[in-house]
Design a protein around this motif. Structure first.
Motif, mmCIF file in Angstrom:
data_model
loop_
_atom_site.group_PDB
_atom_site.id
_atom_site.type_symbol
_atom_site.label_atom_id
_atom_site.label_comp_id
_atom_site.label_asym_id
_atom_site.label_seq_id
_atom_site.Cartn_x
_atom_site.Cartn_y
_atom_site.Cartn_z
ATOM 1 N N THR A 198 38.092 49.421 28.597
ATOM 2 C CA THR A 198 38.350 49.003 27.222
ATOM 3 C C THR A 198 38.512 47.483 27.175
ATOM 4 O OG1 THR A 198 40.760 49.143 27.419
ATOM 5 C CG2 THR A 198 39.568 51.184 26.840
ATOM 6 N N VAL A 199 38.599 46.965 25.976
ATOM 7 C CA VAL A 199 38.829 45.532 25.808
ATOM 8 C C VAL A 199 40.157 45.130 26.435
ATOM 9 C CG1 VAL A 199 39.273 43.741 24.089
ATOM 10 C CG2 VAL A 199 37.346 45.293 23.787
ATOM 11 N N ILE A 224 30.495 49.425 23.660
ATOM 12 C CA ILE A 224 31.523 48.827 22.799
ATOM 13 C C ILE A 224 31.282 47.322 22.665
ATOM 14 C CG2 ILE A 224 33.231 50.620 23.279
ATOM 15 C CD1 ILE A 224 34.617 48.538 25.158
ATOM 16 N N GLU A 227 33.172 45.404 19.921
ATOM 17 C CA GLU A 227 34.579 45.149 20.231
ATOM 18 C C GLU A 227 34.710 44.004 21.227
ATOM 19 O OE1 GLU A 227 36.956 48.620 21.239
ATOM 20 O OE2 GLU A 227 35.402 49.892 20.360
#
Length: 314
Positions: A198-199, A224, A227
């Motif tokens: 994830t970020v 993603i 993002e």
């Protein structure tokens, strides 16, 4: 995008496949054998060929490995193949035979040998422990890959080519101490193939507190990508970069808008966004906003209904 050709050059040297020189029959008399340090040696096996440990053993015994500076490890067999091996273990055990090794690529494997998502690894940490003077490390594939945070005074280039890079590996990279690192590329991939980062996992990289020598950052091949673009738009690390790549992913107008309204990117020499899902008006806006920057907006893709795909997955 699929990978159909083995690398012909690595670390500034032409790749010489060891199989071409140590086969049966052996090279004809008079055939030129390159100086051990003049090429990047490719060591690989193939389907129904000699087990990789045997090929690697012949390489170590027949080449002046103390002069080898660059090594490319190709296909070593799948888990269901007789003679499949762990190249990391072989390399770690033979570290004393490679005192000059500075560049290593594990996984020069093309689609005809294995899909990128099928390439099986192990814990790759021992490579960095066995070869503390490595300046470049590339790896392709990520199934079962593990990594602990590493420390190196010498590593300058670190590249992960993957259809799905595990979050644990991303976090380990982000927690590593690499004061000389100049180039970092992470093909983050899709969750369908293990790419669950994830970020938040990228935050230590983006904060600018890590890797003071970093001049190129690639956060690529991600589902993603919007993002990531939004996070990059305000990331302190960007100010020190010369090149930035958010290529090969599912970037849309939303992500491009974040880049355009975030911190200035006009100091960059190059911004790579190839393989994207931007509309024509947004392509024009990005180009117009960065007149002094080389911007790669090739491979403008069309979504399949609402599905946007990354360049390299399976």
């Amino acid at each position: 995008m699929t990978i159909h050709e083995h690398v012909a050059e690595f670390a500034g040297l032409p790749v010489e496949d060891f199989q071409d020189l140590a086969g049966d029959p052996p090279p004809e008399s008079g055939e030129r054998v390159p100086e051990a340090g003049a090429v990047a040696w490719g060591v690989r096996t193939g389907f129904d060929e000699a087990p990789f440990p045997e090929v690697f053993g012949r390489f170590v015994e027949n080449v002046e490995t103390e002069k080898v500076t660059a090594l490319v490890i190709g296909y070593w067999g799948a888990s269901y193949d007789q003679g499949a091996a762990d190249p990391v273990a072989l390399l770690a055990d033979a570290a004393d035979r490679f005192p000059a090794l500075r560049a290593l690529f594990i996984g020069d494997i093309v689609m005809e040998e294995s899909e990128v998502s099928w390439i099986e690894h192990s814990d790759i940490t021992p490579v960095f422990e066995a070869y503390p003077r490595l300046e470049r490390f590339d790896v392709r594939g990520s199934q079962e890959m593990r990594l602990k945070p590493i420390r190196s005074e010498h590593l300058k280039v670190l590249r992960f080519e993957s259809g799905g890079l595990p979050a644990g590996v991303v976090r380990a990279v982000a927690a590593s101490d690499l004061p000389a690192l100049e180039r970092l590329d992470l093909w983050l991939g899709t969750e369908n193939y293990g790419g669950d980062a994830t970020v938040r996992d990228l935050a230590p990289l983006l904060s600018g507190e890590r890797f003071p020598a970093l001049r190129h950052l690639g956060l690529e091949n991600s589902e993603i990508q919007d993002e990531i673009a939004a996070a990059v738009a305000g990331a302190p690390v960007v100010a020190r970069l010369e090149t930035l790549s958010l290529a090969m992913g599912a970037l849309t107008d939303e992500g491009a808008e974040a880049l355009l309204t975030g911190q200035p990117l006009t100091h960059l020499r190059r911004l790579d966004l190839h393989h994207h899902f931007l509309t024509d008006p947004m392509v024009e806006r990005v180009s117009a906003a960065l007149p002094g920057v080389e911007v790669d907006l090739n491979e403008q893709e069309e979504p399949d209904d609402d599905w946007r795909y990354i360049a390299v997955s399976e």
